[in-house]
Design a protein around this motif. Structure first.
Motif, PDB file in Angstrom:
ATOM      1  N   PRO A   9      28.542 -16.118  16.592  1.00 34.31           N
ATOM      2  CA  PRO A   9      28.175 -17.381  15.938  1.00 34.31           C
ATOM      3  C   PRO A   9      27.698 -17.196  14.499  1.00 34.31           C
ATOM      4  N   THR A  10      26.975 -16.106  14.228  1.00 29.66           N
ATOM      5  CA  THR A  10      26.517 -15.844  12.867  1.00 29.66           C
ATOM      6  C   THR A  10      27.693 -15.584  11.944  1.00 29.66           C
ATOM      7  N   ALA A  11      28.633 -14.796  12.401  1.00 29.26           N
ATOM      8  CA  ALA A  11      29.826 -14.501  11.595  1.00 29.26           C
ATOM      9  C   ALA A  11      30.643 -15.765  11.345  1.00 29.26           C
ATOM     10  N   ILE A  12      30.776 -16.606  12.353  1.00 31.28           N
ATOM     11  CA  ILE A  12      31.515 -17.861  12.194  1.00 31.28           C
ATOM     12  C   ILE A  12      30.812 -18.762  11.178  1.00 31.28           C
ATOM     13  N   PHE A  13      29.496 -18.832  11.268  1.00 29.33           N
ATOM     14  CA  PHE A  13      28.724 -19.659  10.330  1.00 29.33           C
ATOM     15  C   PHE A  13      28.984 -19.236   8.884  1.00 29.33           C
ATOM     16  N   PHE A  14      28.853 -17.936   8.608  1.00 29.48           N
ATOM     17  CA  PHE A  14      29.050 -17.467   7.235  1.00 29.48           C
ATOM     18  C   PHE A  14      30.512 -17.586   6.801  1.00 29.48           C
ATOM     19  N   ALA A  15      31.444 -17.423   7.722  1.00 33.73           N
ATOM     20  CA  ALA A  15      32.859 -17.596   7.386  1.00 33.73           C
ATOM     21  C   ALA A  15      33.162 -19.050   7.026  1.00 33.73           C
ATOM     22  N   VAL A  16      32.570 -19.983   7.757  1.00 29.77           N
ATOM     23  CA  VAL A  16      32.782 -21.408   7.457  1.00 29.77           C
ATOM     24  C   VAL A  16      32.197 -21.760   6.094  1.00 29.77           C
ATOM     25  N   ILE A  17      31.013 -21.259   5.782  1.00 35.40           N
ATOM     26  CA  ILE A  17      30.403 -21.516   4.476  1.00 35.40           C
ATOM     27  C   ILE A  17      31.278 -20.938   3.370  1.00 35.40           C
ATOM     28  N   ALA A  18      31.786 -19.724   3.556  1.00 32.60           N
ATOM     29  CA  ALA A  18      32.655 -19.103   2.553  1.00 32.60           C
ATOM     30  C   ALA A  18      33.937 -19.905   2.376  1.00 32.60           C
ATOM     31  N   CYS A  19      34.524 -20.375   3.465  1.00 33.23           N
ATOM     32  CA  CYS A  19      35.737 -21.193   3.371  1.00 33.23           C
ATOM     33  C   CYS A  19      35.462 -22.524   2.669  1.00 33.23           C
ATOM     34  N   LEU A  20      34.324 -23.129   2.964  1.00 34.63           N
ATOM     35  CA  LEU A  20      33.960 -24.374   2.274  1.00 34.63           C
ATOM     36  C   LEU A  20      33.843 -24.157   0.765  1.00 34.63           C
ATOM     37  N   LEU A  21      33.222 -23.060   0.374  1.00 31.26           N
ATOM     38  CA  LEU A  21      33.092 -22.765  -1.052  1.00 31.26           C
ATOM     39  C   LEU A  21      34.448 -22.541  -1.703  1.00 31.26           C
ATOM     40  N   LEU A  22      35.344 -21.856  -1.007  1.00 31.94           N
ATOM     41  CA  LEU A  22      36.688 -21.638  -1.546  1.00 31.94           C
ATOM     42  C   LEU A  22      37.466 -22.952  -1.667  1.00 31.94           C
ATOM     43  N   VAL A  23      37.378 -23.782  -0.648  1.00 28.47           N
ATOM     44  CA  VAL A  23      38.078 -25.075  -0.687  1.00 28.47           C
ATOM     45  C   VAL A  23      37.535 -25.954  -1.808  1.00 28.47           C
ATOM     46  N   PHE A  24      36.224 -25.988  -1.959  1.00 27.24           N
ATOM     47  CA  PHE A  24      35.639 -26.834  -3.000  1.00 27.24           C
ATOM     48  C   PHE A  24      35.924 -26.283  -4.395  1.00 27.24           C
ATOM     49  N   THR A  25      36.037 -24.973  -4.524  1.00 25.24           N
ATOM     50  CA  THR A  25      36.432 -24.388  -5.808  1.00 25.24           C
ATOM     51  C   THR A  25      37.864 -24.776  -6.132  1.00 25.24           C
ATOM     52  N   PHE A  26      38.750 -24.677  -5.143  1.00 19.77           N
ATOM     53  CA  PHE A  26      40.142 -25.092  -5.342  1.00 19.77           C
ATOM     54  C   PHE A  26      40.229 -26.569  -5.721  1.00 19.77           C
ATOM     55  N   LEU A  27      39.479 -27.417  -5.025  1.00 20.85           N
ATOM     56  CA  LEU A  27      39.495 -28.853  -5.327  1.00 20.85           C
ATOM     57  C   LEU A  27      38.976 -29.134  -6.731  1.00 20.85           C
ATOM     58  N   ALA A  28      37.953 -28.404  -7.152  1.00 22.11           N
ATOM     59  CA  ALA A  28      37.390 -28.615  -8.491  1.00 22.11           C
ATOM     60  C   ALA A  28      38.395 -28.224  -9.570  1.00 22.11           C
ATOM     61  N   ILE A  29      39.178 -27.177  -9.315  1.00 20.25           N
ATOM     62  CA  ILE A  29      40.183 -26.752 -10.291  1.00 20.25           C
ATOM     63  C   ILE A  29      41.389 -27.679 -10.263  1.00 20.25           C
ATOM     64  N   ARG A  30      41.855 -27.993  -9.084  1.00 18.08           N
ATOM     65  CA  ARG A  30      43.081 -28.795  -8.932  1.00 18.08           C
ATOM     66  C   ARG A  30      42.851 -30.271  -9.223  1.00 18.08           C
ATOM     67  N   PHE A  31      41.746 -30.817  -8.766  1.00 15.66           N
ATOM     68  CA  PHE A  31      41.444 -32.236  -8.928  1.00 15.66           C
ATOM     69  C   PHE A  31      40.050 -32.401  -9.529  1.00 15.66           C
ATOM     70  N   PRO A  32      39.899 -32.206 -10.844  1.00 11.60           N
ATOM     71  CA  PRO A  32      38.568 -32.362 -11.452  1.00 11.60           C
ATOM     72  C   PRO A  32      38.047 -33.789 -11.253  1.00 11.60           C
ATOM     73  N   GLU A  33      36.769 -33.897 -11.091  1.00 10.50           N
ATOM     74  CA  GLU A  33      36.186 -35.223 -10.910  1.00 10.50           C
ATOM     75  C   GLU A  33      35.025 -35.417 -11.857  1.00 10.50           C
ATOM     76  N   THR A  34      34.748 -36.661 -12.114  1.00  4.45           N
ATOM     77  CA  THR A  34      33.581 -36.989 -12.920  1.00  4.45           C
ATOM     78  C   THR A  34      32.437 -37.311 -11.960  1.00  4.45           C
ATOM     79  N   PRO A  35      31.227 -36.996 -12.344  1.00  3.82           N
ATOM     80  CA  PRO A  35      30.092 -37.302 -11.454  1.00  3.82           C
ATOM     81  C   PRO A  35      29.996 -38.801 -11.194  1.00  3.82           C
ATOM     82  N   ARG A  36      29.524 -39.154 -10.026  1.00  4.35           N
ATOM     83  CA  ARG A  36      29.335 -40.568  -9.685  1.00  4.35           C
ATOM     84  C   ARG A  36      27.892 -40.800  -9.284  1.00  4.35           C
ATOM     85  N   ILE A  37      27.475 -42.041  -9.403  1.00  3.91           N
ATOM     86  CA  ILE A  37      26.111 -42.419  -9.033  1.00  3.91           C
ATOM     87  C   ILE A  37      26.182 -43.157  -7.702  1.00  3.91           C
ATOM     88  N   GLY A  38      25.451 -42.644  -6.720  1.00  2.00           N
ATOM     89  CA  GLY A  38      25.481 -43.226  -5.391  1.00  2.00           C
ATOM     90  C   GLY A  38      24.151 -43.834  -5.007  1.00  2.00           C
TER      91      GLY A  38
END
Length: 90
Positions: A9-38
């Protein structure tokens, strides 16, 4: 790394966090966004909302452990709902 308790479970947790960071890095490069106010009235980007949802999920899990103990399946469901709300409205 023998001093650390690397369980599956610990390995899965850290692998999921690493994958999330990679996906969000890809999204930031491929689809830049402007900050929004929520709902919080602060400017947030995808990465900010990810951080807020991860931090809030940690506190939800700690609260679940204090109130109900393990297993954490109910807390996982609460965390997923919380993360969806953060990404939608914050």
């Amino acid at each position: 790394m023998a001093w650390m308790a690397w369980t599956t479970p610990t390995a899965i947790f850290f692998a999921v966090i690493a994958c999330l960071l990679l996906v969000f890095t890809f999204l930031a490069i491929r689809f830049p966004e402007t900050p929004r106010i929520g709902l919080l009235r602060i400017e947030t980007t995808r990465g900010d909302r990810l951080f807020i949802s991860l931090l809030g999920s940690a506190f939800l899990c700690l609260g679940w452990l204090a109130a109900f103990g393990s297993p954490l399946w109910g807390a996982l469901i609460c965390c997923l709902i919380y993360a969806a709300a953060v990404f939608r409205w914050v």
